[in-house]
Structure formats: C-alpha cells, structure tokens
Design a protein around this motif. Structure first.
Motif, short mmCIF file in Angstrom:
data_model
loop_
_atom_site.label_atom_id
_atom_site.label_comp_id
_atom_site.label_asym_id
_atom_site.label_seq_id
_atom_site.Cartn_x
_atom_site.Cartn_y
_atom_site.Cartn_z
N SER A 159 0.98 -1.23 0.07
CA SER A 159 0.01 0.05 -0.05
C SER A 159 1.05 1.27 -0.11
CB SER A 159 -1.01 -0.08 1.18
OG SER A 159 -0.21 -0.05 2.23
N ARG A 160 1.98 1.12 0.55
CA ARG A 160 2.97 2.24 0.66
C ARG A 160 3.63 2.31 -0.55
NH1 ARG A 160 1.40 1.55 5.29
NH2 ARG A 160 1.18 3.16 7.06
N ALA A 161 4.12 1.17 -1.19
CA ALA A 161 4.86 1.21 -2.53
C ALA A 161 4.16 2.11 -3.68
CB ALA A 161 5.33 -0.04 -2.86
N CYS A 162 2.55 1.82 -3.50
CA CYS A 162 1.61 2.12 -4.55
C CYS A 162 1.36 3.79 -4.49
CB CYS A 162 0.58 1.33 -4.68
SG CYS A 162 0.85 -0.29 -5.10
N ILE A 163 1.72 4.29 -3.35
CA ILE A 163 0.82 5.59 -2.99
C ILE A 163 1.63 6.47 -3.82
CG2 ILE A 163 2.74 6.49 -1.36
CD1 ILE A 163 0.66 7.37 0.46
N ARG A 180 2.80 12.17 -1.77
CA ARG A 180 2.37 11.65 -0.43
C ARG A 180 3.37 11.00 0.40
NH1 ARG A 180 -3.20 8.80 -1.38
NH2 ARG A 180 -3.20 8.76 1.02
N VAL A 181 4.52 10.51 -0.06
CA VAL A 181 5.54 9.90 0.65
C VAL A 181 6.19 10.97 1.31
CG1 VAL A 181 7.71 8.60 0.41
CG2 VAL A 181 5.88 8.27 -1.34
N GLU A 182 5.89 10.79 2.83
CA GLU A 182 6.82 11.88 3.57
C GLU A 182 7.48 11.10 4.72
OE1 GLU A 182 3.25 13.18 5.52
OE2 GLU A 182 2.73 14.63 4.30
N TRP A 183 7.67 9.70 4.58
CA TRP A 183 8.54 9.12 5.49
C TRP A 183 10.10 8.74 4.84
CZ3 TRP A 183 3.83 7.25 3.69
CH2 TRP A 183 3.83 6.49 2.41
N GLY A 196 26.47 23.65 -7.19
CA GLY A 196 26.96 23.06 -5.79
C GLY A 196 26.04 22.92 -4.70
N LEU A 197 24.83 23.40 -4.87
CA LEU A 197 23.96 23.26 -3.68
C LEU A 197 22.84 22.19 -4.17
CD1 LEU A 197 23.13 26.94 -3.12
CD2 LEU A 197 24.76 25.46 -1.91
N ARG A 198 22.50 21.40 -3.29
CA ARG A 198 21.66 20.32 -3.55
C ARG A 198 20.02 20.96 -3.64
NH1 ARG A 198 22.40 15.27 -3.06
NH2 ARG A 198 24.23 15.60 -1.87
N ARG A 199 19.55 20.45 -4.70
CA ARG A 199 18.30 21.10 -5.14
C ARG A 199 17.04 20.23 -4.50
NH1 ARG A 199 17.87 21.32 -11.33
NH2 ARG A 199 15.90 21.75 -10.80
N PRO A 200 16.22 20.45 -3.96
CA PRO A 200 14.91 19.96 -3.44
C PRO A 200 14.38 19.04 -4.59
CG PRO A 200 14.19 22.07 -3.48
CD PRO A 200 15.76 22.25 -3.62
N GLN A 201 14.40 17.82 -4.25
CA GLN A 201 13.82 17.07 -5.54
C GLN A 201 12.22 16.20 -5.37
OE1 GLN A 201 16.62 14.26 -6.94
NE2 GLN A 201 18.29 15.58 -7.47
N ALA A 202 11.71 16.16 -6.47
CA ALA A 202 10.58 15.30 -6.13
C ALA A 202 10.78 13.81 -5.71
CB ALA A 202 9.63 15.29 -7.10
N VAL A 203 10.17 13.09 -5.15
CA VAL A 203 10.32 11.61 -4.82
C VAL A 203 10.14 10.91 -5.98
CG1 VAL A 203 9.38 9.66 -3.45
CG2 VAL A 203 9.17 11.91 -2.39
N PRO A 204 11.23 9.94 -6.35
CA PRO A 204 11.24 9.25 -7.48
C PRO A 204 10.26 8.21 -7.51
CG PRO A 204 13.28 8.81 -6.48
CD PRO A 204 12.57 10.02 -5.58
N ARG A 205 10.01 7.49 -8.64
CA ARG A 205 8.91 6.70 -8.78
C ARG A 205 9.60 5.43 -8.12
NH1 ARG A 205 7.49 5.07 -14.33
NH2 ARG A 205 9.76 5.30 -14.74
N ASP A 206 10.86 5.14 -8.25
CA ASP A 206 11.28 3.87 -7.54
C ASP A 206 12.06 3.92 -6.31
OD1 ASP A 206 13.42 5.33 -8.51
OD2 ASP A 206 14.55 3.86 -9.53
N TRP A 207 11.50 4.83 -5.31
CA TRP A 207 11.98 5.19 -4.13
C TRP A 207 11.99 4.11 -3.08
CZ3 TRP A 207 8.97 4.22 0.09
CH2 TRP A 207 7.69 4.04 -0.09
N TRP A 208 11.13 3.12 -3.57
CA TRP A 208 11.24 1.95 -2.51
C TRP A 208 12.04 0.80 -2.76
CZ3 TRP A 208 9.51 -2.23 -5.18
CH2 TRP A 208 8.75 -1.99 -6.56
N VAL A 209 12.82 0.91 -3.83
CA VAL A 209 13.28 -0.51 -4.60
C VAL A 209 14.55 -1.05 -3.62
CG1 VAL A 209 12.58 -0.07 -6.84
CG2 VAL A 209 14.87 0.72 -6.18
N GLU A 210 15.32 0.03 -3.15
CA GLU A 210 16.47 -0.45 -2.22
C GLU A 210 16.04 -1.07 -0.91
OE1 GLU A 210 19.67 2.14 -2.46
OE2 GLU A 210 18.97 3.43 -4.14
N ASP A 211 15.14 -0.32 -0.19
CA ASP A 211 14.72 -0.79 0.98
C ASP A 211 14.43 -2.34 1.02
OD1 ASP A 211 15.31 1.27 2.63
OD2 ASP A 211 13.44 2.35 1.73
#
Length: 580
Positions: free
Chosen positions: A178-182, A186-189, A202-217
């Motif tokens: 359910s969290r991988a499909c959200i 809305r990903v805040e964790w 040289g400054l890190r830009r705020p980025q949108a959450v990537p679609r594959d954010w969950w794969v490494e965990d």
C-alpha cells in the motif's frame, strides 16, 4: 524504529550460566519451565493469571493426558519442547506475567505475538492481556511504518507457519504494498535511495520523490518474501514495468555475488541457494520490452549459465532478441560460442523484418566484439572468427572501418595463418566503404595481403577522382563500383610474387595522390596532377589481376604492364614528389 514498553516493575530476571534463568525474589520458586535447553525457575501464581495453557499444564497431574500435545509434566517441572521464538520469546511472556518492564520492537514483536498465542494469553483470561496489547502495537505503530513493516516481514520467515496462521505475513505484505503504490507526492517517510542527486551550482536542489523510491529498502528481504512483495505490489497498483525492472536490478546487485563491482565476489559454495535466487529473479522480469536494461540481462545471463539455472534458455532468447540494444562492454562478458548463439537468436527474431537500424547496431557490435576478442588468440581461432563475422556480413554498414579493425587485430595476433586464410578473412571487408583514415592505415599495413592493399589504393584513387569531378569531400560511401575487366586464376604464390620496388610503389601512391590533389586545388589546374598520381595505381592494379598469365587472358582497359613498367611508375611517382 517504533517501540512499546510494557510493565512497570524492574526486571529481576537473573542468569546462572547459559542455560538457567530465574527470578530474584524473597519467595522461593515453585515451578520449573524448560524451553529447549534453557530452564526457567519461576512462580506459579503470576503464570496462572495470564496464560491459559500454563494453567492447564500446572494443574494437570497426569502426564499421560498431555502426550497428544507433546508437552510432558514431571512433578513441578514443565517441559515445552518447542515454542515460537524459543526461550527469548517465552521470557518476554513470562516478564509480562510478572508485570516487569519489557520492550517490544520490530525485531521481536512477531516472536512475542506467536509465543503469546501459543501460551493462550487472551482477553478471556485477563483484560489487557499480552495478545491484545501486541495487536494494538502492530496496528497503530509497526504496520504504519514503512521500514518497520519490512523488518517485521523479514522476521516472519523464521516463525513460519505460526506467522502465516496469524496472518502476520499477509498484513506486512499489504502494508508494504500500500505504501509502495501511494502517489509519490504523499511520501513523507524516510527511505533509502542512494542514486546520485542533481546538483545546482554546488547546492543540493529539493527533489520530487522518484517513482522507484522503494526498491532499495526491499533488497534485504529473502527471495521468497521478495517475490511475494513484488507480486502483491503488482496486484495492488499499476506500477510500470520499468520500475519493477529497476527493483530487480537493485536486488540482484545486492544479493548475487559478483553481480556488480560493489557487490561481494566471494566464492560461491551453496550453488543450490544462488541457483534458486537467480532463477526467481528471472521469473520476475516483466514481459514488456525495455523493462530492464541490456546490461542487467547480460549479467543475469552470465550468472544463470555459471549456476546452471533452468531458466537459462528463456533468458538467452530475450537477450538475443534485444541484442541491438547491448553495448560492447556488455557482450564482452560472453564467450564466442554464446555470442554466436545470441546473434542466431537475433537473426531468427528478425526474419522478414527489414529493421536496418537494429541490424546495423548488431553488425557494429559484432565488429567491436571480434576486434577485442582477437586480442586473446587462444580463445578465438580462425573458424570461430569467420563463423561469427559471416553471420552479420550481409548486415548494412555505413562504414567498414569496424570490420577492418577486427581483421587487422586478428592478423596481428595470428601471424601464423596462411596467405589463403588471410585472403578469406579479408573478403569480409568492402574496401569501397573504408574511410580516408582507414585507407591511409591499410596501405601502410604490412599484415594485409598485397591484393587488398592494391584494391584500397585503386578505390581511393577512384573515389578521389569522383569527388573532384563532383566538387565534394571524401566519404566512405562515395566510391563508385569499379570492377576489373578480368581476373586471373593465379595460384597463391603467383598472386603474392611482388618485388620490393612494387611494394614501395604501392605504399607511396596514396601519398602522391593526395599531394597532387592538394596542389591541384592550390593552382586551380584541374586534372593534371590527379591523373599523374593515379597512373601507377592503375597499372599495378592491372598487374595484380593479370599476374603472370600473359597468354590468352583479357586485360583491363588500362593496358598490360610489364615488370619494368612498375618501376617506371615508381620513377614517375618519385619525380612528382620532387616537384612538390
């Protein structure tokens, strides 16, 4: 990590050696509970107030009545051969009965839940019993946390089938899916994502959450649980095939030894384990094309062949069908036999398909592969070189520079091959499609047969004349087709019987031709020097085809040259060079 503390009394459990645990108290213990090889010296009353199963065991006097339950009672000692989670989980339950402080977290909550169920610590015995409190903790905290849900799922594997019967595994799967499909907005964790981030000045830009954010965990999960997670995610939402492909790539990189430079390359001892692992990854690959990279498929195929996976044939077909997308670094992992099999799969998959771009890509890939593989003379004999090269000889190529490079490298590493074998290899190359740079290298290349050198010079001259007439620059595709009037059937030795003066003349012709062309452009005197520069080439080319057969043979329109005429050409060339 979420946790929950139960009880308020100080922990008074003590150890005596590795196999004895007791409660430090003024009251003497009156019951011994043996769990595996650990003995617990406890008091009956706290246990009776919370556990229905312990009530039955303690109050029962007949040991024979308990044989069906595999639990035996001898006087004041209770033996429980097996309990979910072993002595550690029983100790949690025992401390809860005493009201002592105990901490539950993602690592021990499943074991405690299964042990509490085994000991029948339900609400029917006492309100707010252990089963109820653990359920509240699971639902309100653990299963609401992304990483805690993954940890809990991993612990369920050692507690099967108890965790399955209590539906703990399924609840973890649902929570993760359910969290991988959200929606990514809305990903805040927190999650693990080690890919490079974009930088701005040289400054890190705020980025949108990537679609594959969950794969490494999910890479820490055992393959059996990982398969179930992926299947649950696919059933819960329309996740794209390339995201699933990226998840598989990340998992294989971390779990398959030697799959990447960063992964461990320790020697594999348990082949069955890794064979099942790689086979499961292959089964999970989406059917959609380009869902996984060619590099990933390449490494997976190599691993499956090494481990002897049953899924090897199907994976080989998939790699072959997408061979036009592979890079040279990918295919260099293959031996020659496997590369030939993949090209054959590609040919079968493209039968009747005029995909010129794909075939040109494969031709370029094979040319590069042969050039690099030729460096190892022992692993690439002549027949294998020819067999692989001839499979793509009809494929379209804008330039034959790659073919020339492969041939040159092979001749360099195999100086022992015969003249006839050299000529057979050189037939793979179309001299008319060599670039100016390749021609310049070829005419100075002593490894090539003299016939090939003459052809290169002849076509270079014709191309230069044609370009001068058209006012265009020299390219690898501008040479018109020029065919000698006749070719002799001289023997191998006759064809190659050139004296030193002939060779010197041939080597100098292209330089003379270019010098003449440059002078022509400077003086704007069309035709004079080009004709002079190319005359020797034409005569020597006629000599090559005519050979020593001077009777009954039709000669080319440029006329038959005698051995002395070649020297004359050389003198003419030398004279031209002196002028300029």
């Amino acid at each position: 990590m979420k946790f929950m503390k139960l009880g308020s009394k100080p922990d008074s459990f003590q150890s005596e050696g590795d196999n004895v645990r007791y409660v430090s108290s003024d009251l003497a213990t009156d019951v011994i509970v043996t769990i595996g090889d650990v003995k617990f010296y406890l008091h009956k009353f706290p246990l009776l107030s919370k556990s229905a199963r312990l009530q039955k065991l303690i109050t029962t006097t007949s040991s024979s009545s308990n044989e069906d339950d595999e639990i035996h009672q001898e006087e004041d000692e209770i033996v429980i051969p097996e309990i979910p989670g072993g002595p550690a989980s029983f100790e949690i339950c025992a401390k809860f009965c005493y009201g002592m402080t105990v901490t539950l977290n993602a690592y021990n909550v499943v074991a405690a839940r299964c042990a509490a169920e085994f000991l029948e610590m339900h609400e029917t015995i006492e309100k707010g019993n252990l089963v109820y409190k653990i359920e509240v903790f699971l639902n309100s905290s653990i299963l609401q946390s992304w990483k805690d849900s993954i940890i809990v799922l991993q612990t369920t594997r050692a507690l099967s089938p108890h965790a399955e019967e209590l539906k703990l595994t399924g609840r973890c799967l649902d929570s993760i899916a359910s969290r991988a499909c959200i929606d990514t907005s809305r990903v805040e964790w927190s999650y693990t994502y080690s890919k490079k981030k974009n930088l701005d000045n040289g400054l890190r830009r705020p980025q949108a959450v990537p679609r594959d954010w969950w794969v490494e965990d999910l890479c820490d999960l055992h393959i059996d649980l990982y398969k179930r997670v992926i299947a649950t995610i696919e059933s819960r939402c329309k996740v794209s095939a390339d995201v699933i492909g990226e998840a598989l790539h990340a998992y294989a990189t971390k779990r398959v030894p030697g799959f990447s430079k960063s992964s461990s390359s320790a020697q594999i001892t348990d082949y069955a384990k890794y064979r099942a692992l790689v086979g499961s990854i292959i089964e999970l690959i989406p059917e959609e094309k380009r869902s996984v990279s060619s590099s990933f498929l390449t490494k997976l195929l190599r691993a499956s062949i090494f481990l002897g996976c049953d899924e090897e044939a199907g994976l080989k077909n998939r790699v072959g069908e997408g061979l036009d997308e592979a890079s040279l670094s990918d295919v260099m992992l293959y031996d020659v036999d496997l590369m030939q099999s993949l090209v054959e799969v590609f040919l079968n998959s493209r039968s009747g398909d005029d995909d010129v771009t794909a075939k040109a890509s494969v031709a370029k890939l094979v040319d590069g592969y042969l050039a690099e593989r030729s460096r190892d003379s022992e692993k690439l004999p002549l027949q294998k070189f020819l067999a692989l090269a001839e499979m793509v000889s009809s494929f379209p190529r804008q330039s034959h520079d790659g073919v020339y490079r492969a041939i040159d490298m092979f001749l360099k590493e195999h100086p022992e091959i015969s003249k006839s074998e050299k000529k057979r290899i050189c037939k793979l190359m179309d001299c008319r499609k060599l670039s100016v740079e390749a021609c310049a290298h070829a005419v100075q290349n002593e490894r090539l047969p003299m016939r090939v050198v003459v052809q290169v010079l002849f076509f270079e001259q014709a191309r230069a004349n044609n370009n001068n007439n058209n006012g265009s620059s020299s390219t690898g595709n501008s040479t018109p087709e020029i065919v000698p009037a006749s070719r002799s059937t001289n023997t191998e030795d006759e064809t190659e019987s050139w004296d030193a003066e002939d060779i010197k003349t041939l080597r100098g012709e292209l330089a003379s031709l270019r010098l003449a062309k440059n002078q022509q452009q400077q003086e704007n005197n069309k035709g004079k020097l080009v004709k002079g520069g190319g005359l020797g080439v034409s005569r020597v080319f006629s000599k090559l085809w005519a050979g020593k057969e001077r009777s009954g043979e039709m000669m080319s329109s440029s006329g038959t040259s005698s051995p002395g005429s070649v020297n004359d050409d050389s003198k003419s060339s030398s004279s031209t060079n002196k002028k300029h």
